[in-house]
Design an enzyme around this catalytic site. Sequence first.
Site, PDB file in Angstrom:
ATOM      1  N   LYS A  36      31.311  44.931  37.652  1.00  0.00           N
ATOM      2  CA  LYS A  36      30.772  43.690  37.901  1.00  0.00           C
ATOM      3  C   LYS A  36      32.365  43.053  38.238  1.00  0.00           C
ATOM      4  O   LYS A  36      33.510  43.837  38.024  1.00  0.00           O
ATOM      5  CB  LYS A  36      30.220  42.921  36.718  1.00  0.00           C
ATOM      6  CG  LYS A  36      31.160  42.847  35.467  1.00  0.00           C
ATOM      7  CD  LYS A  36      30.574  42.444  34.119  1.00  0.00           C
ATOM      8  CE  LYS A  36      31.156  42.489  33.010  1.00  0.00           C
ATOM      9  NZ  LYS A  36      30.387  42.159  31.746  1.00  0.00           N
ATOM     10  N   ARG A 137      23.479  34.418  23.889  1.00  0.00           N
ATOM     11  CA  ARG A 137      23.767  34.235  25.069  1.00  0.00           C
ATOM     12  C   ARG A 137      22.480  34.411  25.905  1.00  0.00           C
ATOM     13  O   ARG A 137      21.984  33.314  26.439  1.00  0.00           O
ATOM     14  CB  ARG A 137      24.757  35.282  25.683  1.00  0.00           C
ATOM     15  CG  ARG A 137      25.386  34.908  27.015  1.00  0.00           C
ATOM     16  CD  ARG A 137      26.567  35.748  27.315  1.00  0.00           C
ATOM     17  NE  ARG A 137      26.460  37.138  27.450  1.00  0.00           N
ATOM     18  CZ  ARG A 137      27.204  38.146  27.726  1.00  0.00           C
ATOM     19  NH1 ARG A 137      28.518  37.798  28.126  1.00  0.00           N
ATOM     20  NH2 ARG A 137      26.896  39.403  27.877  1.00  0.00           N
ATOM     21  N   HIS A 167      23.438  43.141  23.526  1.00  0.00           N
ATOM     22  CA  HIS A 167      24.921  42.862  23.769  1.00  0.00           C
ATOM     23  C   HIS A 167      25.692  42.731  22.354  1.00  0.00           C
ATOM     24  O   HIS A 167      25.270  41.728  21.463  1.00  0.00           O
ATOM     25  CB  HIS A 167      25.446  42.114  24.670  1.00  0.00           C
ATOM     26  CG  HIS A 167      26.656  42.232  25.409  1.00  0.00           C
ATOM     27  ND1 HIS A 167      27.448  43.257  25.674  1.00  0.00           N
ATOM     28  CD2 HIS A 167      27.723  41.122  25.566  1.00  0.00           C
ATOM     29  CE1 HIS A 167      28.691  43.180  25.935  1.00  0.00           C
ATOM     30  NE2 HIS A 167      28.881  41.931  25.876  1.00  0.00           N
ATOM     31  N   ARG A 221      27.319  51.104  28.127  1.00  0.00           N
ATOM     32  CA  ARG A 221      27.828  50.161  29.322  1.00  0.00           C
ATOM     33  C   ARG A 221      29.535  50.055  29.251  1.00  0.00           C
ATOM     34  O   ARG A 221      29.960  49.253  28.486  1.00  0.00           O
ATOM     35  CB  ARG A 221      27.401  49.048  29.288  1.00  0.00           C
ATOM     36  CG  ARG A 221      25.714  48.765  29.270  1.00  0.00           C
ATOM     37  CD  ARG A 221      25.129  47.329  29.259  1.00  0.00           C
ATOM     38  NE  ARG A 221      25.677  46.726  28.488  1.00  0.00           N
ATOM     39  CZ  ARG A 221      24.778  46.525  27.076  1.00  0.00           C
ATOM     40  NH1 ARG A 221      23.949  47.124  26.983  1.00  0.00           N
ATOM     41  NH2 ARG A 221      25.509  45.581  26.297  1.00  0.00           N
ATOM     42  N   TYR A 265      59.057  23.144  39.328  1.00  0.00           N
ATOM     43  CA  TYR A 265      58.512  21.894  39.607  1.00  0.00           C
ATOM     44  C   TYR A 265      58.675  21.255  37.882  1.00  0.00           C
ATOM     45  O   TYR A 265      58.704  22.269  36.964  1.00  0.00           O
ATOM     46  CB  TYR A 265      57.037  22.262  39.279  1.00  0.00           C
ATOM     47  CG  TYR A 265      56.628  22.097  41.046  1.00  0.00           C
ATOM     48  CD1 TYR A 265      56.866  21.099  41.835  1.00  0.00           C
ATOM     49  CD2 TYR A 265      55.792  23.204  41.220  1.00  0.00           C
ATOM     50  CE1 TYR A 265      56.301  21.163  43.062  1.00  0.00           C
ATOM     51  CE2 TYR A 265      55.455  23.308  42.549  1.00  0.00           C
ATOM     52  CZ  TYR A 265      55.859  22.355  43.397  1.00  0.00           C
ATOM     53  OH  TYR A 265      55.135  22.507  44.841  1.00  0.00           O
ATOM     54  N   CYS A 312      54.398  28.441  40.544  1.00  0.00           N
ATOM     55  CA  CYS A 312      53.865  27.450  41.436  1.00  0.00           C
ATOM     56  C   CYS A 312      52.822  28.326  42.198  1.00  0.00           C
ATOM     57  O   CYS A 312      52.205  29.272  41.732  1.00  0.00           O
ATOM     58  CB  CYS A 312      55.004  27.500  42.758  1.00  0.00           C
ATOM     59  SG  CYS A 312      56.680  27.205  42.250  1.00  0.00           S
ATOM     60  N   ASP A 314      52.261  29.513  45.195  1.00  0.00           N
ATOM     61  CA  ASP A 314      52.429  30.855  45.794  1.00  0.00           C
ATOM     62  C   ASP A 314      53.790  31.461  45.583  1.00  0.00           C
ATOM     63  O   ASP A 314      54.212  32.550  46.038  1.00  0.00           O
ATOM     64  CB  ASP A 314      52.665  30.310  47.216  1.00  0.00           C
ATOM     65  CG  ASP A 314      51.447  29.406  47.887  1.00  0.00           C
ATOM     66  OD1 ASP A 314      50.184  29.722  47.478  1.00  0.00           O
ATOM     67  OD2 ASP A 314      51.783  28.155  48.273  1.00  0.00           O
TER      68      ASP A 314
HETATM   69  C1  LIG Z   1      30.677  43.189  30.771  1.00  0.00           C
HETATM   70  C2  LIG Z   1      29.557  43.666  30.046  1.00  0.00           C
HETATM   71  C3  LIG Z   1      29.602  44.923  29.299  1.00  0.00           C
HETATM   72  C4  LIG Z   1      31.071  45.766  29.574  1.00  0.00           C
HETATM   73  O1  LIG Z   1      31.880  45.457  28.514  1.00  0.00           O
HETATM   74  P1  LIG Z   1      33.435  46.137  28.289  1.00  0.00           P
HETATM   75  O2  LIG Z   1      33.922  45.364  26.878  1.00  0.00           O
HETATM   76  O3  LIG Z   1      34.201  45.715  29.560  1.00  0.00           O
HETATM   77  O4  LIG Z   1      33.090  47.606  28.031  1.00  0.00           O
HETATM   78  C5  LIG Z   1      28.734  45.598  28.776  1.00  0.00           C
HETATM   79  N1  LIG Z   1      27.531  45.017  28.773  1.00  0.00           N
HETATM   80  C6  LIG Z   1      27.293  43.445  29.009  1.00  0.00           C
HETATM   81  C7  LIG Z   1      26.204  42.953  28.881  1.00  0.00           C
HETATM   82  C8  LIG Z   1      28.410  42.965  29.828  1.00  0.00           C
HETATM   83  O5  LIG Z   1      28.350  41.654  30.178  1.00  0.00           O
END
Ligand SMILES: *Cc1c(COP(=O)(O)O)cnc(C)c1O
Length: 368
Positions: A36, A137, A167, A221, A265, A312, A314
């Site tokens: 992602k 979530r 998760h 994952r 700045y 800044c 840029d």
């Molecule tokens: C982003 C995400 C992951 C990956 O997590 P890492 O800590 O980068 O390994 C796994 N599962 C879900 C649902 C996520 O949103």
Amino acid sequence: MIGRSWTEISLDTIKKNYLTYMDGMPDGQKIMAVVKADAYGHGDVKVALMLQKEGCENFAVSNFEEAKKLRISGVMGQILILGYTPVDLAQDLAKYDITQALISTEYAQDLFVRAELSGVDAKSIKTQFAIDTGMNRIGLDADDEVPCESAIRQYAEIFNMTGIFTHLAVADMPEEDVFTNAQISKFEKIAERVKDLELPYVHCNNTAAGLWHNTFGNLTRLGISLYGLKPDYNNTLPADIKPALTWKSVIAMVKDVRPGETVGYGRTYKIDRPRRVATIPTGYADGYSRHLSSVGMVVVNGQKAPVAGRVCMDQIMIDITDVPEVTAGMEVELIGPDYGADEMAHDIGTIGYEIVCDISARVERTYI
Ligand SMILES: *Cc1c(COP(=O)(O)O)cnc(C)c1O
């Protein structure tokens, strides 16, 4: 190459990280590469196609656009969207063979209705039900075991349901093991209840869970450590896992600044004695956080030089008084072996994830 501001990404390092991680996984577990956010800034198509060559068949993204891009670029395996997709895209999910997370029963119902309205057989849409085991979530509440089970059963009839996942909220914090283990066992309970459905994918691990916990399920994952960064600054990754991205820029000019003057700045960087300052053509519009103002470090000639005053849009200025022989045109490292994304993140109270995801499209990605 010396450009204005660019990253050098080693696909070979990502490959080694993948293989190293896989080596440590129990039999029967596979990696779902989390690509992602443009593979955490590393280039999603390049990373996914490379991993596909290494045998990776499972990919995860955050939204439909990311999924479609991978599919039309030649990614053939499973592509799972981990979060919300507008139900208007029901037809496209089927068309591109993309697996959609079901985030609630309401969402599942909306997606079903929309599929019907657009003349798409819901059975041609792949889905996986998200299960909430404590993150609050997305997903079905695992504490309500009976409704959770019946929602999975109901929509497994309707869609082509290929799995369930949850998760973990604190898998990167060893002191929170009790919570993590409780999440995992809640998830196991739900998985056990729907075992007869023989869903092919049951998964709860992210990077941290796969490294430091008793794993459950058949996919991990894998996100952050694929790119060689740590889930949390206090973690220690296996020695062979290395950062894959270096961010470079160049010295645009060098100047001497006299005592009594200020830099940038807000005039926050006050010059106490004769100092040398170099200007670098990278700023917050490139994703170089403004929080690094007078806090961050830039590596010049192998030595760290502090950011002088405010970042800044840029450009940034750095104090090179203590770094000998700095001249215009020299390459510098904003993120690299001597000042990593994890260290930069730590200096400004965030995580490496945010640092690499924030490197903007304006910064050219190069591959080494
Ligand atoms: C982003 C995400 C992951 C990956 O997590 P890492 O800590 O980068 O390994 C796994 N599962 C879900 C649902 C996520 O949103």
